[in-house]
Motif scaffolding. Structure first.
Motif, PDB file in Angstrom:
ATOM      1  N   PHE A 122      -3.504   5.184   5.993  1.00 39.74           N
ATOM      2  CA  PHE A 122      -4.428   4.807   4.930  1.00 39.74           C
ATOM      3  C   PHE A 122      -3.679   4.626   3.612  1.00 39.74           C
ATOM      4  O   PHE A 122      -3.965   3.702   2.843  1.00 39.74           O
ATOM      5  N   GLY A 123      -2.716   5.504   3.341  1.00 37.85           N
ATOM      6  CA  GLY A 123      -1.927   5.363   2.121  1.00 37.85           C
ATOM      7  C   GLY A 123      -1.148   4.068   2.092  1.00 37.85           C
ATOM      8  O   GLY A 123      -1.113   3.365   1.073  1.00 37.85           O
ATOM      9  N   VAL A 124      -0.530   3.703   3.195  1.00 37.51           N
ATOM     10  CA  VAL A 124       0.218   2.439   3.271  1.00 37.51           C
ATOM     11  C   VAL A 124      -0.733   1.256   3.127  1.00 37.51           C
ATOM     12  O   VAL A 124      -0.439   0.284   2.406  1.00 37.51           O
ATOM     13  N   PHE A 125      -1.882   1.294   3.781  1.00 38.52           N
ATOM     14  CA  PHE A 125      -2.881   0.230   3.673  1.00 38.52           C
ATOM     15  C   PHE A 125      -3.332   0.061   2.220  1.00 38.52           C
ATOM     16  O   PHE A 125      -3.428  -1.060   1.708  1.00 38.52           O
ATOM     17  N   TYR A 126      -3.606   1.163   1.539  1.00 40.14           N
ATOM     18  CA  TYR A 126      -4.068   1.104   0.159  1.00 40.14           C
ATOM     19  C   TYR A 126      -3.007   0.488  -0.752  1.00 40.14           C
ATOM     20  O   TYR A 126      -3.315  -0.340  -1.614  1.00 40.14           O
ATOM     21  N   ILE A 127      -1.750   0.865  -0.566  1.00 43.57           N
ATOM     22  CA  ILE A 127      -0.660   0.321  -1.395  1.00 43.57           C
ATOM     23  C   ILE A 127      -0.503  -1.175  -1.142  1.00 43.57           C
ATOM     24  O   ILE A 127      -0.352  -1.962  -2.092  1.00 43.57           O
ATOM     25  N   ILE A 128      -0.550  -1.596   0.107  1.00 40.69           N
ATOM     26  CA  ILE A 128      -0.390  -3.025   0.428  1.00 40.69           C
ATOM     27  C   ILE A 128      -1.548  -3.847  -0.126  1.00 40.69           C
ATOM     28  O   ILE A 128      -1.346  -4.930  -0.690  1.00 40.69           O
ATOM     29  N   SER A 132      -0.386  -4.376  -7.417  1.00 42.10           N
ATOM     30  CA  SER A 132      -0.268  -5.601  -8.205  1.00 42.10           C
ATOM     31  C   SER A 132       0.733  -5.334  -9.320  1.00 42.10           C
ATOM     32  O   SER A 132       0.622  -4.346 -10.042  1.00 42.10           O
ATOM     33  N   PRO A 133       1.725  -6.231  -9.482  1.00 35.86           N
ATOM     34  CA  PRO A 133       2.732  -6.012 -10.543  1.00 35.86           C
ATOM     35  C   PRO A 133       2.137  -6.024 -11.949  1.00 35.86           C
ATOM     36  O   PRO A 133       2.690  -5.420 -12.865  1.00 35.86           O
TER      37      PRO A 133
END
Length: 140
Positions: A122-128, A132-133
């Motif tokens: 879930f953490g990886v999904f949220y970051i991906i 946004s830069p």
């Protein structure tokens, strides 16, 4: 009237009682004098008019150390070499802070691993999805 009440206490199938008392009675039963395993305590009480009552209480004695085995379960079918961890620990310590069985290593349950994988995914999904830069540009 004469009080001829009596309580006889038998261990297993021994025809001779190991104790006889007049009721009421309070005794301390010392299990360290009998071997480990299954036993039966038979109590025969006779009332003042001669009527007998019988009560049998099955129990298990384990005076020896507790034995813990990790790696092999009862009636398990095995066909390869397997590592087995055997630990024996008794109650000879007087420490009250020792957690019983803490000396025996146990595997981490599968549900803990599944929960950890779901949390990281879930953490990886949220970051991906939400990285946004523009959000991290300097304010100066």
């Amino acid at each position: 009237m004469e009080d001829n009440r009596i309580i006889k206490v038998f261990l297993d199938d021994d025809p001779k009682p190991f104790a006889a008392f007049a009721p009421p009675v309070k005794i301390v039963f010392d299990s360290t004098k009998i071997p480990d395993g299954k036993h039966t305590l038979k109590i025969v009480a006779k009332s003042s008019n001669g009527v007998e009552g019988v009560r049998e209480i099955p129990f298990v004695v384990r005076n020896g150390p507790a034995i813990s085995v990790v790696g092999l379960k009862e009636n398990e079918i095995i066909d390869t070499q397997i590592p087995i961890t055997i630990n024996a620990y008794g109650s000879e310590t007087n420490d009250f802070f020792v957690i019983r069985g803490s000396e025996t290593p146990k595997a981490i349950p599968a549900w803990v691993w599944a929960l950890l994988i779901i949390f990281v995914a879930f953490g990886v999904f949220y970051i991906i999805m939400y990285w946004s830069p523009e959000l991290y540009k300097s304010f100066f």
